[in-house]
Design a protein around this motif. Sequence first.
Motif: not given
Length: 324
Positions: A152-153, A160, A164, A175-177
Motif C-alpha cells: 500500500r502507498e 513512502h 520504496y 507494486y502499489l495496490k
Amino acid sequence: MDVRKLRYLCEYAVFRSVACLLQILSVRQTASLAEALGWLFVRVLPRKLSRYHVARENIEQSFPELSPAEVDDLIRRMWVHLFRLIAETVQLPRKMTLDNCREVITFRDRRKCVKAMCSGRPVLMLGGHFGNWEVSTATFGLFGFPMGIVGRELDNPYLHRWFYESRQQTGHKLYLKKGASDGMVQLMDAGGNLGVLCDQDAGRRGVFVDFFGRPASTFKSIALMALQYNAIIVVGYGIRTKDDFVNGRWSQFEIGCEEIIDPAEIEADDEIREITQRFTSALERAIRRAPEQYFWVHRRWKTDPVTRRKAKKKKQKPHVAPAA
C-alpha cells in the motif's frame, strides 16, 4: 509551502532522526527498548488507542485454552515484536548482506522452495502480517530471486519513497495496490514471482474459509491467478528466534517453507475455495509456531458471513407473481 507538506516533512524528519538512533543500537539495546515500549503500550497507553480489546478478542477466540493472564502477556509480547520489527526494518540494509546472512538466517525446507522458484513457472510467495516479512523478502532478493511485492502507498510521500527504495535495494519491484493489476499481469505472463500478504479481510466479495476455527473472508484473486497462470503457491514465514546477545551480530531468524500448492494437482469441485483454504490453513500452522509474532490487532474477521448473506438477499429483486 502548504500545511500538509510541512506536516509530511516534519514527520519524515522525526522518522529519520529515530532511524538514526535505531541504527546504532545493539541487539540487546533494541530488545530492551522494545520491551519497555511493549510494557508502555499495554500498561499505560489507553486501551482504545492500542486496540487492546480487538487483540484480546482475536486471541481469546483463536486460543480458548489460554487464561486471561496468558492472553494479556501474549498481547504485550506482540507489541514487543512489532517494535522490534520496526527497528529491524530500519537496521536491515546495514546489518544483513549476502556475505553474512547465514549468521542471521536459518532455513527450514528450503529445497522445496528453491525447486519451485527454479521451475520456470510463475510463483506466488504468500505470507501474512506475521514474523518479520521484510527480512524474509530481502533474503530472497539477496539470493537472486527477485519478485514483485504488492504493498500500500503510504500517505506521506517522503516516507513512502524511503520504504520504496529500501525494498528495491535487493532487486524487488514494488507494486502499489491501486493500479497494480497491469504490472502484475505482465509479471505473471513473463513467469515472474509475486509476493503477497494473504491475511487481509476481503469484505463481502471474498470467499469464506476457516482460519483459527472461524470463517474469515479471504481474497479470491490469489487462487484465480494461480489457476490462470499455472503458478505455484509457496506459503512461507520468517520468525525471530531466540536471541544470542553474546555471539549474535544481529537478531536471529528462521525462514521456512510451510507448504507448496500446485494448482495443477488440485482435485476439488470448488478449486478456488480449496486453494484458498489450503494456503490459509498453512499460514495458521506457521502462526502457531510463534503466535506472539502475529499482528492480532489486525481486523482479520471483520466481515461476518451472516451479514454478507443478508446483503445478498437485499440485492435480490422480489419475485412478482404474474397477473391472473
